[in-house]
Write a protein that holds these residues in place. Structure first.
Motif, short mmCIF file in Angstrom:
data_model
loop_
_atom_site.label_atom_id
_atom_site.label_comp_id
_atom_site.label_asym_id
_atom_site.label_seq_id
_atom_site.Cartn_x
_atom_site.Cartn_y
_atom_site.Cartn_z
N TYR A 280 60.00 -29.60 107.67
CA TYR A 280 60.66 -30.01 106.43
C TYR A 280 60.77 -31.54 106.31
CZ TYR A 280 62.12 -25.18 105.50
OH TYR A 280 62.14 -23.84 105.23
N THR B 184 69.18 -25.71 106.51
CA THR B 184 68.73 -24.33 106.65
C THR B 184 69.90 -23.46 107.10
OG1 THR B 184 68.14 -24.49 108.97
CG2 THR B 184 66.45 -25.14 107.39
N TYR C 244 67.46 -21.72 102.76
CA TYR C 244 67.95 -23.11 102.77
C TYR C 244 68.65 -23.47 101.46
CZ TYR C 244 63.67 -24.31 100.10
OH TYR C 244 62.66 -24.36 99.17
N LEU D 40 58.60 -29.36 96.53
CA LEU D 40 59.17 -28.70 97.73
C LEU D 40 58.75 -27.24 97.79
CD1 LEU D 40 61.13 -28.83 100.22
CD2 LEU D 40 62.92 -28.04 98.65
N THR E 141 56.08 -25.82 100.58
CA THR E 141 56.61 -24.86 101.56
C THR E 141 56.19 -23.42 101.22
OG1 THR E 141 58.63 -24.60 100.28
CG2 THR E 141 58.68 -26.24 102.05
#
Ligand code: GLN
Length: 303
Positions: free
Chosen positions: A3, A44, A269, A294, A298
């Protein structure tokens, strides 16, 4: 998942958007903020935290406060709350009056100003000291005792708060709010004036990410209530850009005109991003872009 690297890559990639849009200046005190700032923080559920740039700089959370106020009201009123405030997207600006008149004083949802003003009224009715209770709740959620109201921002909004005053008057005319208009508005402005950083917001939003029953400062929510609160963020968190945020980012979230956006990926998260320059709908330009990247990088979104 790395991350940290993803946050750093995102920051580089959104640079073409720096300088686009403008910070909110209808609240004069907010016009003083340097608009060229950016911060991001991610937490997270397994306890890891990541942040980049000005993640620890506090800013005016503005309408992000509506998530915390709704959680408190849901905790005290339960499902009855929805008899007074709806849960449908409005498709109109956050401070629009038109729909409220047509729909006879029942706000579409708790995240437009009309709905949040009704929630403020409920909290005043339910609590002996709503100011202290609101702070107590968000301090407990974020684990930070120094979070506070910025009275200069609240007063500044009150001085120019003609539209919100019109909304509150319309609500009072229809009997939707019970308390004195001035008291309700001032409490609403104070909640909007709270200052938090991205790290504090990401921490506070973890409680809505875990989807486990919680009790913070005496405000309890069941996992089912948390799930439903996330649903309202998904459908109503971005006013007349809720569809766009859902399409580009695909997470429940909430924005504020201070330039902050929070979002949660349930069971995974929470993330908070901040950059003061806004688009015409009142949402942070770099913030929206950062969250779009993001969930793209991801491949973690709810869709
Ligand atoms: N305090 C602001 C207002 O009432 C909040 C709006 C927002 O953040 N969208 O206009």
């Amino acid at each position: 998942m790395d991350y940290q690297k993803i946050l750093e890559d995102i920051y580089m990639e959104i640079q073409p958007y720096a300088g686009k849009g403008a910070q909110a200046d209808y609240i004069p005190a907010l016009a003083k903020v340097n608009p060229d700032q950016f911060g991001i923080a991610l937490r997270t559920v397994s306890g890891d935290s990541y942040e980049y740039e000005k993640a620890q700089t506090r800013f005016s959370i503005q309408s992000i406060s509506k998530v915390f106020a709704l959680a408190m009201a849901l905790s005290m009123r339960g499902e009855d709350l929805w008899k007074i405030v709806g849960k449908e997207p409005s498709g109109t600006a956050f401070n629009s009056l038109v729909q409220l008149e047509v729909e006879k004083g029942k706000p579409r949802n708790p995240f437009i100003n009309a709905g949040a003003i009704v929630i403020a009224d409920m909290l005043i009715s339910e609590l002996d000291d709503p100011d202290a209770a609101f702070l107590g709740f968000i301090r407990a959620l974020s684990g930070t005792d120094t979070i506070d109201y910025n009275m200069e921002v609240a007063e500044s909004e009150r001085e120019k708060g003609y539209l919100n005053a019109a909304i509150a008057n319309m609500l009072k005319y229809h009997g939707t709010i019970k308390n004195d208009i001035e008291d309700v508005l001032m409490f609403y402005f104070r909640m909007c004036s709270v200052e938090m950083s991205c790290t504090e917001l990401a921490q506070a939003l973890l409680a809505f990410t875990n989807c486990q029953p919680f009790d913070y400062a005496g405000f309890k929510l069941t996992s089912s209530q948390i799930k439903r609160l996330n649903a309202v963020m998904q459908t109503c968190g971005f006013y007349d850009e809720a569809g766009e945020f859902s399409y580009l980012v695909g997470l429940p979230g909430k924005s504020g005109v201070g330039g902050g956006i929070v979002a949660v990926y349930p069971m995974r998260y929470s993330v908070a991003v901040w950059s003061p320059r806004l688009n015409s709908k009142g949402n942070s330009i770099m913030g929206m872009k950062a969250l779009e990247l993001l969930t793209t990088y991801t491949q973690e979104s709810i869709f």
